[in-house]
Design a protein around this motif. Structure first.
Motif, short mmCIF file in Angstrom:
data_model
loop_
_atom_site.label_atom_id
_atom_site.label_comp_id
_atom_site.label_asym_id
_atom_site.label_seq_id
_atom_site.Cartn_x
_atom_site.Cartn_y
_atom_site.Cartn_z
N GLY A 63 -9.26 11.21 2.15
CA GLY A 63 -9.23 11.19 0.69
C GLY A 63 -8.35 12.26 0.10
O GLY A 63 -7.62 12.03 -0.87
N ARG A 64 -8.39 13.46 0.68
CA ARG A 64 -7.55 14.55 0.18
C ARG A 64 -6.07 14.22 0.33
O ARG A 64 -5.26 14.48 -0.57
N GLU A 65 -5.71 13.64 1.47
CA GLU A 65 -4.30 13.29 1.69
C GLU A 65 -3.88 12.14 0.77
O GLU A 65 -2.76 12.13 0.25
N LEU A 66 -4.76 11.17 0.58
CA LEU A 66 -4.43 10.05 -0.31
C LEU A 66 -4.20 10.53 -1.74
O LEU A 66 -3.34 10.00 -2.45
N ALA A 67 -4.98 11.51 -2.17
CA ALA A 67 -4.88 12.01 -3.54
C ALA A 67 -3.51 12.61 -3.84
O ALA A 67 -3.12 12.73 -5.00
N ARG A 68 -2.80 12.98 -2.80
CA ARG A 68 -1.47 13.57 -2.99
C ARG A 68 -0.37 12.53 -3.11
O ARG A 68 0.78 12.86 -3.40
#
Length: 258
Positions: A248-253
């Protein structure tokens, strides 16, 4: 009229799409007559269009005469921005998780009332399951599906509750019981199933979330499939949650998921 089929109101394009639309995870290979009947297209027209689709690579004609989806469509499907971004970002996290637990790990997104499996990592020791990359399975009968359904809009949940089908003797098909299970998923943050989609397989799944508009949105579900006799199913949830948060953290970028 140019560009039109013999039947009024149906273009050649719509007929081609109707032929492709008859294939699904339960019917990956079909005969000429089956495709004609399911699509409502005359046999001669079906034969001609299937030949063109096979020449282009959208379909493959097997030695037994049946047709299946070809590599060309698969390659095009992988170019869908959300799926491509999601798979590329999630794959390393999923591989790390699989290396740790040695069980099948898969990732799915919601498509109407189905869980569309966009990535899967398994090994020789993994439990045999029906899901493959590209499979569409009922939301109510799978761990990832229940996670996605629990996060879905109310109208989607209502439609799902009115279209419950039994996949195995243990599939939940009572609307009231499924509603209670979905409430549990929202409360505890993960879903569990046991032989509801496939005999001999249990699953645990968690949501993959990204921050958007001041809140969080569920964009996918991450799950693991294990033998049903495993006693540590609940203990797998925290491990999955750590992986899901990383995804999720990587997708948010990325632009697609902002």
């Amino acid at each position: 009229m140019a560009g039109r089929s013999a039947a009024p109101g149906r273009s050649v394009t719509s007929r081609v799409l109707s032929l492709l639309d008859v294939f699904d995870s339960t019917s990956p290979r079909l005969s000429l007559s089956e495709i004609s009947e399911r699509s409502g297209t005359p046999l001669t027209t079906t034969h001609r269009l299937l030949a063109e689709l096979a020449d282009w690579g959208a379909l493959v004609r097997r030695a037994d005469g049946r047709y299946e989806i070809g590599r060309k469509l698969w390659d095009l499907g992988l170019l869908a921005p959300v799926q491509m971004e999601l798979r590329q970002i999630a794959a390393p996290f999923m591989l790390d998780l699989h290396t740790t637990i040695r069980d099948t790990v898969h990732l799915a997104v919601r498509e109407e009332l189905s869980a569309l499996y966009v990535e899967r990592i398994s090994g020789r020791e993994s439990v045999p399951i029906v899901s493959q990359v590209g499979s569409r399975l009922p939301l109510h009968a799978t761990g990832v599906g229940k996670v996605l359904l629990a996060a879905a809009p109310a109208d989607v949940v209502d439609r799902a509750l009115h279209s419950l089908t039994r996949q195995t003797p243990r599939t939940v098909v009572e609307p009231g019981r499924l509603q209670r299970e979905l409430a549990d998923v929202r409360r505890r943050g993960y879903a569990r199933t046991s032989e509801e989609m496939s005999p001999g397989a249990a699953s645990v799944a968690v949501p993959v979330q990204v921050e958007r508009g001041g809140g969080t949105v569920v964009v996918a579900a991450l799950g693991v499939v294990v033998p049903p006799h495993r006693r540590d199913l609940a203990r797998l949830a925290p491990v999955l949650e750590v992986t899901a948060r990383g995804i999720g953290r990587e997708l948010a970028r990325t632009r697609e998921f902002r």
